[in-house]
Each structure stands twice: as structure tokens, then as C-alpha cells.
Design a protein around this motif. Structure first.
Motif, PDB file in Angstrom:
ATOM      1  N   ILE A   1      14.849   1.538   3.066  1.00 24.25           N
ATOM      2  CA  ILE A   1      14.038   0.383   3.459  1.00 24.25           C
ATOM      3  C   ILE A   1      14.161   0.189   4.968  1.00 24.25           C
ATOM      4  CG2 ILE A   1      15.892  -1.305   3.092  1.00 24.25           C
ATOM      5  CD1 ILE A   1      13.733  -3.228   1.978  1.00 24.25           C
ATOM      6  N   SER A   2      13.054  -0.182   5.595  1.00 27.00           N
ATOM      7  CA  SER A   2      13.070  -0.434   7.033  1.00 27.00           C
ATOM      8  C   SER A   2      11.985  -1.464   7.346  1.00 27.00           C
ATOM      9  CB  SER A   2      12.835   0.859   7.820  1.00 27.00           C
ATOM     10  OG  SER A   2      11.554   1.399   7.534  1.00 27.00           O
ATOM     11  N   ARG A   3      12.032  -1.983   8.554  1.00 25.54           N
ATOM     12  CA  ARG A   3      11.031  -2.971   8.926  1.00 25.54           C
ATOM     13  C   ARG A   3      10.652  -2.798  10.388  1.00 25.54           C
ATOM     14  NH1 ARG A   3      13.171  -8.424   7.211  1.00 25.54           N
ATOM     15  NH2 ARG A   3      11.335  -9.213   8.302  1.00 25.54           N
ATOM     16  N   ASP A   4       9.412  -3.146  10.667  1.00 21.95           N
ATOM     17  CA  ASP A   4       8.899  -3.162  12.038  1.00 21.95           C
ATOM     18  C   ASP A   4       8.290  -4.539  12.230  1.00 21.95           C
ATOM     19  OD1 ASP A   4       7.556  -2.913  14.430  1.00 21.95           O
ATOM     20  OD2 ASP A   4       6.856  -0.874  14.016  1.00 21.95           O
TER      21      ASP A   4
ATOM     22  N   TYR B   1       8.761  -1.256   5.160  1.00 23.78           N
ATOM     23  CA  TYR B   1       8.479   0.029   4.531  1.00 23.78           C
ATOM     24  C   TYR B   1       9.538   0.367   3.484  1.00 23.78           C
ATOM     25  CZ  TYR B   1       5.693   0.407   8.769  1.00 23.78           C
ATOM     26  OH  TYR B   1       4.797   0.169   9.783  1.00 23.78           O
ATOM     27  N   LEU B   2       9.147   1.189   2.541  1.00 22.19           N
ATOM     28  CA  LEU B   2      10.085   1.770   1.594  1.00 22.19           C
ATOM     29  C   LEU B   2       9.787   3.262   1.525  1.00 22.19           C
ATOM     30  CD1 LEU B   2      12.393   1.102  -0.406  1.00 22.19           C
ATOM     31  CD2 LEU B   2      10.660   1.133  -2.220  1.00 22.19           C
ATOM     32  N   GLN B   3      10.649   4.056   2.148  1.00 19.47           N
ATOM     33  CA  GLN B   3      10.517   5.504   2.091  1.00 19.47           C
ATOM     34  C   GLN B   3      11.201   5.997   0.827  1.00 19.47           C
ATOM     35  OE1 GLN B   3       8.918   7.721   4.242  1.00 19.47           O
ATOM     36  NE2 GLN B   3       9.399   9.242   2.672  1.00 19.47           N
TER      37      GLN B   3
ATOM     38  N   SER C   1       0.855  -1.186   0.000  1.00 20.18           N
ATOM     39  CA  SER C   1       0.000   0.000   0.000  1.00 20.18           C
ATOM     40  C   SER C   1       0.889   1.232   0.000  1.00 20.18           C
ATOM     41  CB  SER C   1      -0.929   0.011   1.210  1.00 20.18           C
ATOM     42  OG  SER C   1      -0.192   0.031   2.413  1.00 20.18           O
ATOM     43  N   GLY C   2       0.271   2.386  -0.255  1.00 23.85           N
ATOM     44  CA  GLY C   2       0.988   3.652  -0.198  1.00 23.85           C
ATOM     45  C   GLY C   2       1.342   4.250  -1.530  1.00 23.85           C
TER      46      GLY C   2
ATOM     47  N   ARG D   1       5.714   6.864   1.022  1.00 29.15           N
ATOM     48  CA  ARG D   1       6.154   5.730   1.823  1.00 29.15           C
ATOM     49  C   ARG D   1       5.277   4.532   1.489  1.00 29.15           C
ATOM     50  NH1 ARG D   1       6.443   4.596   8.329  1.00 29.15           N
ATOM     51  NH2 ARG D   1       4.178   4.409   8.069  1.00 29.15           N
ATOM     52  N   LEU D   2       5.894   3.489   1.000  1.00 30.57           N
ATOM     53  CA  LEU D   2       5.191   2.256   0.697  1.00 30.57           C
ATOM     54  C   LEU D   2       5.261   1.319   1.897  1.00 30.57           C
ATOM     55  CD1 LEU D   2       6.439   1.507  -2.931  1.00 30.57           C
ATOM     56  CD2 LEU D   2       4.573   2.997  -2.178  1.00 30.57           C
ATOM     57  N   SER D   3       4.199   0.547   2.066  1.00 28.52           N
ATOM     58  CA  SER D   3       4.164  -0.463   3.124  1.00 28.52           C
ATOM     59  C   SER D   3       3.944  -1.832   2.511  1.00 28.52           C
ATOM     60  CB  SER D   3       3.031  -0.163   4.106  1.00 28.52           C
ATOM     61  OG  SER D   3       3.215   1.073   4.747  1.00 28.52           O
TER      62      SER D   3
END
Length: 123
Positions: free
Chosen positions: A68-71, A78-80, A5-6, A17-19
Motif C-alpha cells: 500500500i502507498s499513497r500520493d 494505491y494497492l500494488q 480503479s484498476g 495496481r489498484l487506485s
């Protein structure tokens, strides 16, 4: 499954920001990759991240602009995307596999793929 999404329409120089959210399984043990495919072009690996988040890699075309990051608590990656350019226009998809090398080269046979979200960069 993986659900992106995003995406949307953004002007050049803008940000999105993509999720990539997982359902039905936990992302903790999976490396994640973001890929994109523009009309008439081959799929390109944009970025990848290890299951721990301790290792990331980027395509030269996005280095310094995308993060790129992750939770893992939210089961989401995520991809900012900053300083977007018209050539970033594409369908962006995420993929997951326990094998980080496989994810980072965009190889065949990854466990999970999302259906993608469209990013359009245009004035």
C-alpha cells in the motif's frame, strides 16, 4: 467520494495496481484502508496506511505480496498486488477516516467508502 480503479482479470502469479482516488475532499488528514469481499465471505481488511504514509499494516494473507502507498499530491492511494492467487478474487474497496485504528480494524462509521473494483484471478 472515493473511486477505485484498476481491477480486472489476471492470471495466477500476475500483478495489478489498484487506485483509490478522492474527490471533493483531500486525503492528507485521512488514514486509508483497503478491504475485500469475496462471494459468500465476510469482508476482510487487506491493508491500511496512516495519513502521513509512515505506518502501514497488512493482513497475513497478503503480507509480502501486496504493498500500500499513497500520493497525497495526487489525492490517491494505491494497492500494488503481486503474485496474485485465485483466492485473492474479490471486490476491493477503499475507505477513509481520520482515525487510523478505526480504519485498520475495518470498524463501522468510517467517513468515506468507495463502491469497489472487481479483481478476478483465474487462468
Amino acid at each position: 467520494e472515493l473511486v477505485e480503479s484498476g481491477g480486472g482479470l489476471v492470471q495466477p502469479g500476475g500483478s495489478l495496481r489498484l487506485s483509490c482516488a478522492a474527490s471533493g475532499f483531500t486525503l492528507d488528514d485521512y488514514a486509508i484502508g483497503w478491504f475485500r469481499q469475496a462471494p459468500g465471505k465476510e469482508r476482510e481488511r487487506v491493508s491500511c496506511i496512516a495519513s502521513s504514509g509512515g505506518s502501514t499494516n497488512y493482513a497475513d494473507s497478503v503480507k509480502g505480496r501486496f504493498t500500500i502507498s499513497r500520493d497525497n499530491a495526487k489525492n490517491t492511494v494505491y494497492l500494488q498486488m503481486n503474485s496474485l492467487k485465485p483466492e485473492d478474487t474479490a471486490v476491493y474497496s477503499c475507505a477513509a477516516d481520520p482515525d487510523l485504528q478505526l480504519v485498520c480494524v475495518g470498524g463501522l462509521g468510517m467517513d468515506y467508502w468507495g463502491k469497489g473494483t472487481l479483481v478476478t484471478v483465474s487462468s
